[in-house]
Design an enzyme around this catalytic site. Structure first.
Site, PDB file in Angstrom:
ATOM      1  N   ASN A  60       0.835  -1.196   0.000  1.00  0.00           N
ATOM      2  CA  ASN A  60       0.000   0.000   0.000  1.00  0.00           C
ATOM      3  C   ASN A  60       0.872   1.250   0.000  1.00  0.00           C
ATOM      4  OD1 ASN A  60       0.706  -0.705   2.678  1.00  0.00           O
ATOM      5  ND2 ASN A  60      -1.016   0.430   3.534  1.00  0.00           N
ATOM      6  N   GLU A  62       0.311   5.332   0.559  1.00  0.00           N
ATOM      7  CA  GLU A  62      -0.666   6.335   0.981  1.00  0.00           C
ATOM      8  C   GLU A  62      -0.285   7.717   0.454  1.00  0.00           C
ATOM      9  OE1 GLU A  62      -1.134   5.762   5.229  1.00  0.00           O
ATOM     10  OE2 GLU A  62      -2.218   3.889   4.856  1.00  0.00           O
ATOM     11  N   CYS A  71      -4.111   0.710  -2.586  1.00  0.00           N
ATOM     12  CA  CYS A  71      -4.051  -0.539  -1.818  1.00  0.00           C
ATOM     13  C   CYS A  71      -2.972  -1.467  -2.401  1.00  0.00           C
ATOM     14  CB  CYS A  71      -5.397  -1.251  -1.861  1.00  0.00           C
ATOM     15  SG  CYS A  71      -6.663  -0.490  -0.827  1.00  0.00           S
ATOM     16  N   GLU A  73      -3.168  -4.599  -3.154  1.00  0.00           N
ATOM     17  CA  GLU A  73      -3.606  -5.575  -4.165  1.00  0.00           C
ATOM     18  C   GLU A  73      -3.565  -5.008  -5.579  1.00  0.00           C
ATOM     19  OE1 GLU A  73      -4.991  -4.798  -1.297  1.00  0.00           O
ATOM     20  OE2 GLU A  73      -5.858  -6.525  -0.268  1.00  0.00           O
ATOM     21  N   CYS A 110     -10.313  -5.126   0.748  1.00  0.00           N
ATOM     22  CA  CYS A 110     -11.475  -4.232   0.777  1.00  0.00           C
ATOM     23  C   CYS A 110     -12.337  -4.456  -0.471  1.00  0.00           C
ATOM     24  CB  CYS A 110     -11.027  -2.779   0.879  1.00  0.00           C
ATOM     25  SG  CYS A 110     -10.347  -2.106  -0.646  1.00  0.00           S
ATOM     26  N   CYS A 113     -10.732  -3.594  -3.824  1.00  0.00           N
ATOM     27  CA  CYS A 113      -9.727  -4.599  -4.213  1.00  0.00           C
ATOM     28  C   CYS A 113     -10.399  -5.867  -4.728  1.00  0.00           C
ATOM     29  CB  CYS A 113      -8.837  -4.948  -3.023  1.00  0.00           C
ATOM     30  SG  CYS A 113      -7.761  -3.589  -2.554  1.00  0.00           S
TER      31      CYS A 113
END
Ligand code: THU
Length: 158
Positions: A60, A62, A71, A73, A110, A113
């Protein structure tokens, strides 16, 4: 009443996985320190195995403008696409780490994802095995990313 059943396997530890899945999970764990997560301090890393056996990692990333966070993934799917264009990811190990507590359960991808993992599967007509573990504890293995997204939006409607 129609029902959806989500099936997955739960292994007590990575030692119970196949050699290649255990190695993929280890690779994901080794990538955790690459996570750029100064806002949440929640590290997520993934390792993908491609059809030809190539392994790629992602994490990830940010941003001070929070919604722009990427993210692990999709970052990993993008890394795979960059290194082996047009090749399917057949397995992805995903792991998490937090400074707040030892995470002893897997974290699920999530919703966004899941949608992206599912589209990858439908695009390549190949199932993507997901291998999930927290910092410690059980390992959940899903035979297909699509198992995590019942009633997902499908491009077939467009
Ligand atoms: N995160 C992921 O990388 N993957 C997920 O499936 C859920 C959340 C990241 C985004 C953010 O950097 C941090 O975890 C906390 O939400």
């Amino acid at each position: 009443m129609p029902r959806h059943t989500i099936s997955y396997e739960s292994f007590a530890s990575p030692e119970d996985l196949t050699t290649e899945d255990k190695s993929l999970l280890q690779t994901a764990k080794a990538a955790l320190p690459n996570s750029y997560s100064p806002y949440s301090n929640f590290q997520v890393a993934a390792a993908a195995r491609l059809e030809d056996g190539t392994i790629v990692t992602g994490w990830n990333t940010e941003n001070a403008a929070y919604p722009m966070c990427i993210c692990a993934e999709p970052a990993t799917l993008a890394a795979a696409a960059s290194q082996r264009p047009g090749m399917a990811v057949v397995a992805m190990a995903i792991t998490v780490k937090s400074p707040k507590q030892v995470l002893d359960q897997p974290a699920s991808p999530c919703g966004s994802c899941r949608q992206q993992l599912h589209e990858h599967e439908t695009r390549f007509r190949k199932k993507m095995k997901l291998i999930l573990q927290g910092e410690t504890g059980p390992v959940y293995v899903f035979a297909s990313a699509g198992n995590l997204l019942p009633f997902g939006f499908s491009g077939e409607l467009l």
